[in-house]
Design a protein around this motif. Structure first.
Motif: not given
Length: 361
Positions: A292-303, A275-290
């Motif tokens: 990252x904001x959604x990532x902080x909601x959806x990122x989960x530790x399997x705990x 995903x880091x590679x794709x973030x860099x590869x397609x970095x002009x196709x998405x809004x960064x703040x939006x």
């Protein structure tokens, strides 16, 4: 006056005055009501005009958004690139550079409260140049990579990711650490887990991470786990050394895209290498703040929910449970909810989403 008797003439005058006063009050009330009615009509007319203007602006905004997305797709098609053969194997989820680099020498260091030994071995130094040398010439590599080839000959622990100018959101939070490298160097290794959750006046870097993550709409286990991994990543990036590099988990170590192409700061903190590679590869196709904001909601530790992740020690400190550490220091211990996967499918190009998907029970 006592005993005063009103004459018929005075009564007539009094009644006439009362009638005039009542008529004046009625006239004033009628004029006031009429003024209010006229004001309401004027406001209704103005409101209708504003509604028409808003409707027109909304239509124009939709047209501009469609044009912007079209232009972004065109620009993205210009900026897409082909990595060297040794970098672009789409069947891999981890870049070959990570497979070719051995970790540092065996260490028996155990973090407080963590019963984990680091048995990785990096006795033989490797370089990015060695990884790039197979299947691509120096000329081809120089055309594909923004980094001078002479830098790629350095050991991997000395190669810090390339970044574009300071960007918003996560970068603004973590960027403070790079403004005071002297304070970051003075921060202890390892940190105290409680500092990530409640802040610290003694640990500058842990407090910065706390200030950044406390606004995340997620559980404390995610804040602690992400903070712990980010802490060691920033310590290495501020002052690269083989010892600090060895503290990174294998999945944290930079992929070739991070080393060769300037990118936004937050991309280095994405858990999954692909995903880091794709973030860099397609970095002009998405809004960064939006994103990252959604990532902080959806990122989960399997705990499990409500299961303790800290343990008290005899000296009154809280340390990370070894079971929890084993979870968040492995790639399979992390997941993303379906909302993020569906919202940003381009980031999962060539990625097995089933292995990443986190189902909320």
């Amino acid at each position: 006056m006592p005993g005063h008797q009103e004459t018929p003439e005075s009564l007539i005058k009094k009644r006439a005055r009362d009638r005039r006063a009542q008529q004046n009050r009625r006239d004033k009330r009628a004029a006031y009501v009429e003024a209010l009615e006229q004001r309401i009509i004027a406001l209704d007319t103005g409101l209708e005009n504003l509604r028409q203007i808003c409707s027109g602006l909304r239509r124009e905004n939709e047209v501009f958004r469609e044009r912007q997305e079209h232009v972004q797709r065109i620009v993205a098609s210009w900026t897409r690139y082909t990595l060297p053969q040794c970098f672009s194997d789409n069947t891999r989820t981890v870049s070959p550079i990570l497979e070719s680099v051995e970790a540092s020498s065996p260490s028996n260091t155990i973090y407080p409260g963590i019963g984990v030994n680091d048995d990785r071995d990096t006795s033989s130094p490797n370089s990015v140049e060695n990884t790039m040398s197979s299947g691509v010439s120096a000329t081809q590599a120089s055309q594909l990579c923004s980094r001078p080839l002479e830098e790629l000959s350095q050991p991997q622990w000395n190669l810090v990711p390339l970044h574009i100018d300071r960007n918003s959101f996560v970068a603004d939070c973590f960027y403070l650490a790079f403004t005071r490298p002297d304070l970051v160097r003075a921060c202890p290794e390892p940190p105290q887990p409680i500092d990530f959750l409640y802040g610290s006046k003694k640990n500058f870097l842990a407090n910065i991470i706390h200030e950044a993550t406390r606004r995340w709409p997620c559980r404390d286990p995610e804040r602690l786990a992400a903070g712990w991994l980010g802490y060691h990543m920033i310590k290495w990036m501020v002052e690269p050394s083989e010892e600090r590099f060895s503290r990174l988990q294998d999945f944290q170590k930079p992929v070739p895209e991070q080393l060769c192409y300037p990118h936004a700061f937050f991309a280095d903190f994405m858990i999954w290498p692909a995903l880091r590679a794709n973030l860099i590869k397609y970095q002009h196709t998405y809004d960064r703040d939006d994103m990252v904001g959604m990532l902080t909601c959806c990122l989960k530790v399997r705990w499990p929910w409500n299961k303790p992740y800290l343990l008290p020690t005899d000296d009154g400190h809280l340390v990370i449970r070894s079971e929890f550490y084993d979870i968040f220091t492995k790639l399979e211990g992390w997941g993303l909810t379906r909302e993020f996967i569906d919202q940003y499918p381009v980031l999962f190009d060539g990625v097995d989403t089933a292995s990443i998907h986190y189902e909320i029970c």
